[in-house]
Motif scaffolding. Structure first.
Motif, short mmCIF file in Angstrom:
data_model
loop_
_atom_site.label_atom_id
_atom_site.label_comp_id
_atom_site.label_asym_id
_atom_site.label_seq_id
_atom_site.Cartn_x
_atom_site.Cartn_y
_atom_site.Cartn_z
N THR A 190 0.84 -1.19 0.00
CA THR A 190 0.00 0.00 0.00
C THR A 190 0.87 1.24 0.00
O THR A 190 1.99 1.23 0.55
N PRO A 191 0.40 2.32 -0.62
CA PRO A 191 -0.77 2.38 -1.49
C PRO A 191 -0.47 1.76 -2.85
O PRO A 191 0.69 1.47 -3.14
N SER A 192 -1.47 1.61 -3.66
CA SER A 192 -1.22 1.10 -5.01
C SER A 192 -0.66 2.22 -5.89
O SER A 192 0.14 1.95 -6.80
N HIS A 193 -1.08 3.43 -5.64
CA HIS A 193 -0.59 4.60 -6.37
C HIS A 193 -0.29 5.71 -5.38
O HIS A 193 -1.02 5.88 -4.40
N GLN A 194 0.78 6.45 -5.64
CA GLN A 194 1.12 7.60 -4.80
C GLN A 194 1.65 8.70 -5.70
O GLN A 194 2.56 8.47 -6.50
N VAL A 195 1.06 9.88 -5.56
CA VAL A 195 1.54 11.05 -6.28
C VAL A 195 2.09 12.02 -5.24
O VAL A 195 1.44 12.28 -4.22
N THR A 196 3.28 12.54 -5.47
CA THR A 196 3.88 13.44 -4.50
C THR A 196 4.64 14.55 -5.22
O THR A 196 4.95 14.44 -6.41
N GLN A 197 4.90 15.59 -4.49
CA GLN A 197 5.69 16.70 -5.03
C GLN A 197 7.17 16.44 -4.76
O GLN A 197 7.55 15.88 -3.73
N MET A 198 8.00 16.88 -5.68
CA MET A 198 9.44 16.75 -5.52
C MET A 198 9.87 17.35 -4.19
O MET A 198 9.37 18.42 -3.78
#
Lengths: 115, 112
Positions: free
Chosen positions: A7-15
């Motif tokens: 987990t998670p399956s997808h993760q979006v983050t900022q640099m």
């Protein structure tokens, strides 16, 4: 049949942000691994972990990365300050022991996107 | 670990046997041959492994030549869901935490 979960399956983050990717290895397994796969490229080894310490690590696994087994079930990969080039699928794997039981079993992966 | 060579891609008709070759001419006596597959960016899935005898499980058969310099993974009745990248990996037995080294594998396309 027991399986490795992530987990998670997808993760979006900022640099520059920290991310923690989580894995639950198969319950009686003793050896744990993280691999990654940048889009369109090979699966690459990052780190292996046994008996609460790192056994082996690749040159990719620099000071920005750390691993931990905080309790009896979870195995985590932390990236302290993400870079654009950290965008990849991250796979956790585990195995039972040695000999014929050396087979590594992989989780479904976490897709990390660094913007 | 010994190096492996696999064809870049192969096609197979649905329902037919898929035979995926792997060359590992420098394999040593204590190295296993492992096969994994990866379906569209999912985690690598273990298929089968062997040392020198042929092996069979519910997914596939592994045929290793007598000199152990090559092997063939056989999917007896390929389905569309077997479309994936197949990796042949050679690994020393008892090598502890030495990681798996993935090459580019063979992209198998099963065609209806």
């Amino acid at each position: 049949e027991p399986e490795v979960t992530q987990t998670p399956s997808h993760q979006v983050t900022q640099m520059g942000q920290e991310v923690i990717l989580r894995c639950v290895p198969i319950s009686n397994h003793l050896y744990f691994y993280w691999y990654r796969q940048i889009l369109g490229q090979k699966v690459e080894f990052l780190v292996s972990f046994y008996n609460n310490e790192i056994s082996e690590k690749s040159e990719i696994f620099d000071d920005q990365f750390s691993v931990e087994r905080p309790d009896g079930s979870n195995f985590t990969l932390k990236i302290r300050s993400t870079k654009l080039e950290d965008s990849a699928m991250y796979f956790c794997a585990s195995r039972l022991a040695g000999g014929y039981q050396e087979t590594q079993y992989f989780g479904p992966g976490t897709r990390l996107l660094v913007l | 670990d010994a190096k492996t060579t696999q064809p870049t891609s192969m096609d197979c008709a649905e329902g037919r046997a898929a035979n995926l070759p792997c060359n590992h001419s420098t394999i040593s006596g204590n190295e296993y041959v492992y096969w994994y597959r990866q379906i569209h960016s999912q985690g690598p899935q273990y298929i089968i492994h062997g040392l020198k005898n042929n092996e069979t499980n519910e997914m596939a058969s592994l045929i290793i030549t007598e000199d152990r310099k090559s092997s063939t993974l056989i999917l007896p009745h390929a389905t569309l869901r077997d479309t994936a990248v197949y990796y042949c990996i050679v690994r020393v037995a008892g090598s502890g935490n030495t990681p798996l080294v993935f090459g580019k594998g063979t992209r198998l396309s099963v065609i209806a």
